[in-house]
Design a protein around this motif. Structure first.
Motif, PDB file in Angstrom:
ATOM      1  N   GLY A  38       0.786  -1.240   0.000  1.00 31.10           N
ATOM      2  CA  GLY A  38       0.000   0.000   0.000  1.00 31.10           C
ATOM      3  C   GLY A  38       0.809   1.277   0.000  1.00 31.10           C
ATOM      4  O   GLY A  38       0.335   2.312   0.487  1.00 31.10           O
ATOM      5  N   GLY A  39       2.002   1.273  -0.568  1.00 26.10           N
ATOM      6  CA  GLY A  39       2.824   2.482  -0.565  1.00 26.10           C
ATOM      7  C   GLY A  39       2.607   3.363  -1.782  1.00 26.10           C
ATOM      8  O   GLY A  39       1.930   2.979  -2.738  1.00 26.10           O
ATOM      9  N   LEU A  40       3.157   4.547  -1.695  1.00 27.91           N
ATOM     10  CA  LEU A  40       3.239   5.414  -2.868  1.00 27.91           C
ATOM     11  C   LEU A  40       4.542   4.993  -3.561  1.00 27.91           C
ATOM     12  O   LEU A  40       5.634   5.370  -3.122  1.00 27.91           O
ATOM     13  N   VAL A  41       4.406   4.183  -4.576  1.00 32.91           N
ATOM     14  CA  VAL A  41       5.573   3.519  -5.162  1.00 32.91           C
ATOM     15  C   VAL A  41       6.122   4.344  -6.323  1.00 32.91           C
ATOM     16  O   VAL A  41       5.397   4.666  -7.265  1.00 32.91           O
ATOM     17  N   ILE A  42       7.386   4.672  -6.228  1.00 30.11           N
ATOM     18  CA  ILE A  42       8.079   5.363  -7.329  1.00 30.11           C
ATOM     19  C   ILE A  42       8.907   4.334  -8.075  1.00 30.11           C
ATOM     20  O   ILE A  42       9.726   3.629  -7.477  1.00 30.11           O
ATOM     21  N   ASP A  43       8.679   4.235  -9.377  1.00 34.22           N
ATOM     22  CA  ASP A  43       9.567   3.413 -10.195  1.00 34.22           C
ATOM     23  C   ASP A  43      10.284   4.321 -11.193  1.00 34.22           C
ATOM     24  O   ASP A  43       9.896   5.486 -11.385  1.00 34.22           O
ATOM     25  N   THR A  44      11.315   3.785 -11.814  1.00 33.72           N
ATOM     26  CA  THR A  44      12.251   4.671 -12.525  1.00 33.72           C
ATOM     27  C   THR A  44      12.427   4.372 -14.006  1.00 33.72           C
ATOM     28  O   THR A  44      13.090   5.142 -14.700  1.00 33.72           O
ATOM     29  N   GLU A  45      11.888   3.272 -14.495  1.00 37.76           N
ATOM     30  CA  GLU A  45      12.086   3.008 -15.920  1.00 37.76           C
ATOM     31  C   GLU A  45      10.822   2.444 -16.555  1.00 37.76           C
ATOM     32  O   GLU A  45      10.058   1.772 -15.873  1.00 37.76           O
ATOM     33  N   PRO A  46      10.569   2.725 -17.853  1.00 36.24           N
ATOM     34  CA  PRO A  46      11.423   3.565 -18.704  1.00 36.24           C
ATOM     35  C   PRO A  46      11.411   5.043 -18.292  1.00 36.24           C
ATOM     36  O   PRO A  46      12.350   5.768 -18.586  1.00 36.24           O
ATOM     37  N   ASP A  47      10.333   5.475 -17.635  1.00 36.56           N
ATOM     38  CA  ASP A  47      10.307   6.842 -17.100  1.00 36.56           C
ATOM     39  C   ASP A  47       9.897   6.786 -15.646  1.00 36.56           C
ATOM     40  O   ASP A  47       9.350   5.787 -15.187  1.00 36.56           O
ATOM     41  N   LEU A  48      10.101   7.894 -14.946  1.00 41.69           N
ATOM     42  CA  LEU A  48       9.659   7.952 -13.558  1.00 41.69           C
ATOM     43  C   LEU A  48       8.142   7.838 -13.519  1.00 41.69           C
ATOM     44  O   LEU A  48       7.435   8.524 -14.246  1.00 41.69           O
ATOM     45  N   THR A  49       7.655   6.967 -12.624  1.00 42.43           N
ATOM     46  CA  THR A  49       6.212   6.867 -12.418  1.00 42.43           C
ATOM     47  C   THR A  49       5.954   6.821 -10.914  1.00 42.43           C
ATOM     48  O   THR A  49       6.793   6.326 -10.152  1.00 42.43           O
ATOM     49  N   ALA A  50       4.802   7.343 -10.512  1.00 51.11           N
ATOM     50  CA  ALA A  50       4.386   7.268  -9.117  1.00 51.11           C
ATOM     51  C   ALA A  50       3.028   6.576  -9.076  1.00 51.11           C
ATOM     52  O   ALA A  50       2.105   6.979  -9.775  1.00 51.11           O
ATOM     53  N   MET A  51       2.939   5.511  -8.297  1.00 51.97           N
ATOM     54  CA  MET A  51       1.712   4.711  -8.230  1.00 51.97           C
ATOM     55  C   MET A  51       1.218   4.686  -6.796  1.00 51.97           C
ATOM     56  O   MET A  51       1.948   4.249  -5.895  1.00 51.97           O
ATOM     57  N   HIS A  52       0.000   5.156  -6.595  1.00 49.31           N
ATOM     58  CA  HIS A  52      -0.545   5.232  -5.239  1.00 49.31           C
ATOM     59  C   HIS A  52      -1.089   3.871  -4.791  1.00 49.31           C
ATOM     60  O   HIS A  52      -1.497   3.056  -5.608  1.00 49.31           O
ATOM     61  N   ALA A  53      -1.083   3.660  -3.491  1.00 48.62           N
ATOM     62  CA  ALA A  53      -1.638   2.443  -2.867  1.00 48.62           C
ATOM     63  C   ALA A  53      -1.215   1.181  -3.614  1.00 48.62           C
ATOM     64  O   ALA A  53      -2.030   0.359  -4.013  1.00 48.62           O
ATOM     65  N   THR A  54       0.065   1.039  -3.798  1.00 48.66           N
ATOM     66  CA  THR A  54       0.609  -0.054  -4.617  1.00 48.66           C
ATOM     67  C   THR A  54       1.483  -0.975  -3.768  1.00 48.66           C
ATOM     68  O   THR A  54       2.153  -0.529  -2.830  1.00 48.66           O
ATOM     69  N   ASP A  55       1.452  -2.255  -4.128  1.00 48.51           N
ATOM     70  CA  ASP A  55       2.212  -3.263  -3.382  1.00 48.51           C
ATOM     71  C   ASP A  55       3.468  -3.661  -4.172  1.00 48.51           C
ATOM     72  O   ASP A  55       3.465  -3.657  -5.408  1.00 48.51           O
ATOM     73  N   VAL A  56       4.477  -4.056  -3.423  1.00 53.79           N
ATOM     74  CA  VAL A  56       5.676  -4.643  -4.040  1.00 53.79           C
ATOM     75  C   VAL A  56       5.901  -5.998  -3.380  1.00 53.79           C
ATOM     76  O   VAL A  56       6.064  -6.077  -2.157  1.00 53.79           O
ATOM     77  N   LEU A  57       5.888  -7.049  -4.206  1.00 54.43           N
ATOM     78  CA  LEU A  57       6.108  -8.402  -3.690  1.00 54.43           C
ATOM     79  C   LEU A  57       7.558  -8.808  -3.946  1.00 54.43           C
ATOM     80  O   LEU A  57       8.074  -8.647  -5.059  1.00 54.43           O
ATOM     81  N   ILE A  58       8.179  -9.342  -2.894  1.00 51.37           N
ATOM     82  CA  ILE A  58       9.590  -9.741  -2.967  1.00 51.37           C
ATOM     83  C   ILE A  58       9.691 -11.233  -2.679  1.00 51.37           C
ATOM     84  O   ILE A  58       9.164 -11.721  -1.679  1.00 51.37           O
TER      85      ILE A  58
END
Ligand SMILES: [Zn+2]
Length: 421
Positions: free
Chosen positions: A10-30
């Motif tokens: 549920g974070g505000l997830v910033i990813d960096t490629e191909p461009d910077l994106t910000a995704m609200h309420a998003t999960d990252v599974l590891i």
């Protein structure tokens, strides 16, 4: 390699490629130390949940130029230009460095970096007087659990352990180019040694199958060091050029054509008067460019300070100033690419190594940052906002505290021969 499964939820997830994106309420599974998925409503089955609501989640920062041993000389060179800086640092401190001092400084420096969200750095080790110094530095990097490129340097005082020991380290300790710690050669290069010496160092890098990283400037030995390398057929990709503020546009173009990359260290370059900011020039020349802390004997060791220095230096002196988005990419994915590691770090693309940083958004300095999280990370955040850090899916920092006991490392550094002098 950890097999633990984590769901950063549920974070505000910033990813960096191909461009910077910000995704609200998003999960990252590891899973298995890697990013398995990024999305909404991912299953937490079998996973340890890390609550990231009201937090920013982003790839770990990548520092493309740092001398970790200088952690033993904090503040010692703060007001010094390049000449006196080198005199104090290498003459007063570097010359006295014992293996146990290297170990203490490298370990504390790496922990400091991790604590502030730097998950990868290149340690440009230019005070390796003996093989024991090299082993001490390497042992400390491993102990810290940071991801690192060990830049095997040849001491400016000329006594260094040299080619034979670089070969030993490559063969016996760092033969795996996919490991958490990989190796580069960090010679003095054509700006600071005769071209014949640079040629011998470049040949060693070829023989050992290693990337190179090298400080470059117009002089004192060669006014056009990149041209000098080209004339001997030594220009190659897999070379990370550091600083280069005084190089002309022709030289930058040669680097771009060769596939080489760059590390700007705007704070260190201002402090040691190396010339106008170069990051924007490198980027405009088409060179992949990261940023580096360089010298913690003069400067803070975190990427927030460095990102702001990069931005401000460019705004003051660059004909086309960098934006916060440019700078955030340089501190993450572009830095990873500059180190030749973009296939494994720098973004949250599934399959990449799980090197992550979580920043609190409910700290006073980050309130309302949701509006433009990129700008907030670059212009407002500080190491105190770093709540969680993972490297290769291993929890390094939790609830705002490093998991490892920092006290023994701190004690060793205080007891080092270099402390207090
Ligand atoms: Zn440097």
């Amino acid at each position: 390699m950890t097999t633990t499964r984590y769901l950063v939820r549920g974070g505000l997830v910033i990813d960096t490629e191909p461009d910077l994106t910000a995704m609200h309420a998003t999960d990252v599974l590891i899973e298995g130390g890697r990013i398995a998925a990024v999305g909404t409503g991912l299953s937490a089955e079998g996973a340890i949940v890390i609550d990231a609501s009201n937090r920013i989640v982003l790839p770990g920062f990548v520092d493309t130029h740092r001398h970790l041993w200088e952690t033993a000389a904090r503040g010692a060179t703060a007001d010094l230009e390049l000449g006196p800086y080198l005199g104090v640092l290498m003459g007063q401190y570097g010359a006295r460095l014992r293996p146990q001092d290297v170990h203490a400084a490298t370990l504390v420096g790496a922990m400091e970096a991790l604590d502030s969200g730097v998950t990868t750095l290149i340690d440009y080790e230019h005070a390796l007087h003996t093989p024991e110094h090299a082993d001490a530095a390497l042992d400390a990097l491993r102990q810290s659990a940071i991801r690192a490129v060990f830049g095997y340097g040849f001491s400016v005082t000329g006594d260094g352990a040299g080619h034979d020991d670089a070969s030993r380290v490559r063969t016996e300790r760092l033969s795996d180019d996919t490991g958490l710690i990989t190796m580069a050669l960090a010679p003095l290069g054509p700006s600071f040694t005769p071209i014949e010496q640079a040629a011998a160092d470049w040949r060693l890098a070829e023989e050992l199958g290693l990337p190179l990283t090298v400080h470059v400037a117009a002089g004192p030995v060669a006014a056009k060091p990149i041209t000098a390398l080209r004339e001997l057929g030594l220009l190659r990709a897999n070379t990370l050029y550091v600083h280069g503020n005084s190089l002309d546009d022709e030289e930058l173009k040669l680097i771009a054509e060769s596939g080489g990359t760059a590390s700007a260290a705007p704070a260190a370059e201002a402090q040691t008067r190396l010339g106008p900011p170069v990051a924007g020039r490198f980027r405009r020349a088409g060179v992949t460019t990261g940023i580096g802390v360089d010298s913690v004997s003069s400067l803070p060791g975190d990427m927030f300070s460095l990102m702001r220095a990069t931005l401000l230096a460019s705004q003051i002196a660059d004909e086309e100033p960098l934006t916060v988005r440019d700078v955030l990419k340089m501190a993450t994915i572009d830095g990873a690419a500059a180190l030749g590691l973009a296939d494994r770090i720098g973004s949250l693309r599934p399959g990449k190594q799980a090197d992550l940083v979580v920043l609190r958004l409910d700290d006073l300095n980050m309130l309302t940052a949701e509006r433009d999280p990129f700008a907030a990370v670059v212009t407002a955040a500080n190491p105190g906002n770093v709540e969680t850090v993972l490297v290769a899916g291993q929890l390094i920092k939790v609830d705002g505290r490093l998991r490892g006991d920092a006290a023994p490392a701190a004690r060793a550094l205080r007891e080092s021969a270099l402390s207090g002098n």
